[in-house]
Design an enzyme around this catalytic site. Structure first.
Site, PDB file in Angstrom:
ATOM      1  N   LYS A  52       0.843  -1.210   0.000  1.00 27.51           N
ATOM      2  CA  LYS A  52       0.000   0.000   0.000  1.00 27.51           C
ATOM      3  C   LYS A  52       0.871   1.250   0.000  1.00 27.51           C
ATOM      4  O   LYS A  52       0.591   2.210  -0.713  1.00 27.51           O
ATOM      5  CB  LYS A  52      -0.942  -0.026   1.207  1.00 27.51           C
ATOM      6  CG  LYS A  52      -2.086  -1.017   1.009  1.00 27.51           C
ATOM      7  CD  LYS A  52      -2.829  -1.340   2.292  1.00 27.51           C
ATOM      8  CE  LYS A  52      -3.823  -2.482   2.020  1.00 27.51           C
ATOM      9  NZ  LYS A  52      -4.475  -2.997   3.213  1.00 27.51           N
ATOM     10  N   GLN A  96      -5.256  -1.953   9.210  1.00 28.36           N
ATOM     11  CA  GLN A  96      -4.989  -3.263   8.610  1.00 28.36           C
ATOM     12  C   GLN A  96      -5.582  -4.375   9.493  1.00 28.36           C
ATOM     13  O   GLN A  96      -5.297  -4.442  10.680  1.00 28.36           O
ATOM     14  CB  GLN A  96      -3.473  -3.451   8.451  1.00 28.36           C
ATOM     15  CG  GLN A  96      -3.080  -4.722   7.741  1.00 28.36           C
ATOM     16  CD  GLN A  96      -3.558  -4.796   6.297  1.00 28.36           C
ATOM     17  OE1 GLN A  96      -3.464  -3.839   5.540  1.00 28.36           O
ATOM     18  NE2 GLN A  96      -4.095  -5.931   5.903  1.00 28.36           N
ATOM     19  N   ASP A 119     -11.678   1.942   3.088  1.00 26.97           N
ATOM     20  CA  ASP A 119     -11.827   0.484   2.963  1.00 26.97           C
ATOM     21  C   ASP A 119     -13.273   0.089   2.655  1.00 26.97           C
ATOM     22  O   ASP A 119     -13.539  -1.027   2.226  1.00 26.97           O
ATOM     23  CB  ASP A 119     -11.406  -0.199   4.277  1.00 26.97           C
ATOM     24  CG  ASP A 119     -10.079  -0.928   4.146  1.00 26.97           C
ATOM     25  OD1 ASP A 119      -9.720  -1.297   3.016  1.00 26.97           O
ATOM     26  OD2 ASP A 119      -9.417  -1.141   5.176  1.00 26.97           O
TER      27      ASP A 119
END
Length: 281
Positions: A52, A96, A119
């Site tokens: 990322k 995460q 997300d």
């Protein structure tokens, strides 16, 4: 031979488009910034976070990295999210997953304000998707839609079957295929006569979490097969939920593992982040 749906190439196209967009936004004084939080040192998570950061650097997005120790408390994590929610220079916040067992994932997802939920996991984002309103969409299903569209695969009117009903892939995938006018069936571990149902699919999305479970007995001749799974086999080689060698000869198009769905997840995360910055201005 089936068409190989190349996620590496398509994700590279999307990143190039985003790079141009970010450069144009910078000229207008608009910067894009993603905050990435990782708790603990799960090796797979560390790889994802590294990828990322690389994607951010390539596109021109500033990335803030918070690598917190395993013993970080839920209160400390929520306090950091609260601080990032309030920062005007931060457009997206990504925590995460998975988190250590002592932290409630649901509470953490809910703590991120929806406009920074790149997300697409916040209940408000999911609700917006359900009723067809604007909002961030979970990156893997959004990436799959892009794979299909950019590979010239028609969704409208097609029989679409999803194997798996997770909140991150299965459910949002169904809603996105519906939005594209597909006829959608979700199957799962309790589905009776699973092979009969999946054999109806013009587009089959395997998100079952079992290595090489899907063999040609599950697949209709000429179907498009999208493999969301990622595992390591007994020889430590990457493989998916689909037994690629067995299925490829009977389908019209298929995603490989690696190099299919995986790269798209990060490309769509970057897309959401750029959208967030654009919307704020």
């Amino acid at each position: 031979m089936p068409q190989i749906i190349n996620g590496k190439e398509i994700s590279a196209q999307i990143k190039e488009e985003l790079k141009e967009k970010v450069a144009a936004m910078k000229k207008e004084g608009i910067s894009v910034c993603l905050a990435v939080i990782q708790v603990g040192d799960d090796p797979a998570s560390a790889v994802y976070v590294g990828n990322k950061k690389k994607a951010c650097a390539y596109i021109g997005i500033t990335s803030l990295s918070y690598e917190l120790p395993e013993e970080t408390t839920q209160e400390e994590l929520l306090a950091l999210i609260g601080e990032l929610n309030g920062r005007k220079d931060v457009n997206g916040i990504l925590v995460q997953l998975p988190l250590p067992e002592h932290i409630d994932e649901d509470a953490v997802i809910r703590a991120i304000v929806p406009e920074k939920d790149v997300d697409g996991f916040h209940p408000q984002s999911v609700g917006a998707l359900c009723i067809g309103q604007e909002g961030y969409v979970s990156c893997t299903p959004a990436g799959i839609i892009q794979l299909l569209k950019r590979s010239g695969i028609e969704i409208e009117g097609k029989e679409c079957v999803i194997i798996g009903r997770s909140n991150i892939v299965g459910k949002p995938m169904a809603l996105l295929l519906l939005r594209e006018n597909g006829t959608v069936t979700i199957t799962h571990s309790r589905t009776k006569n699973l092979k009969e149902v999946t054999k109806r699919a013009d587009i089959l999305v395997a998100a079952v979490g079992k290595p090489k479970m899907i063999t040609r007995e599950y697949v209709k001749e000429g179907a498009v097969v999208i493999d969301v799974g990622i595992h390591r086999n007994e020889n430590n080689k990457l493989c998916g939920d689909v037994d690629y060698d067995d299925v490829a000869p009977v389908c019209s198009a298929i995603t490989p593992v690696p190099g299919g769905v995986g790269p798209m997840t990060i490309a769509m995360l970057m897309h959401n982040c750029v959208e967030s910055a654009a919307l704020r201005h």
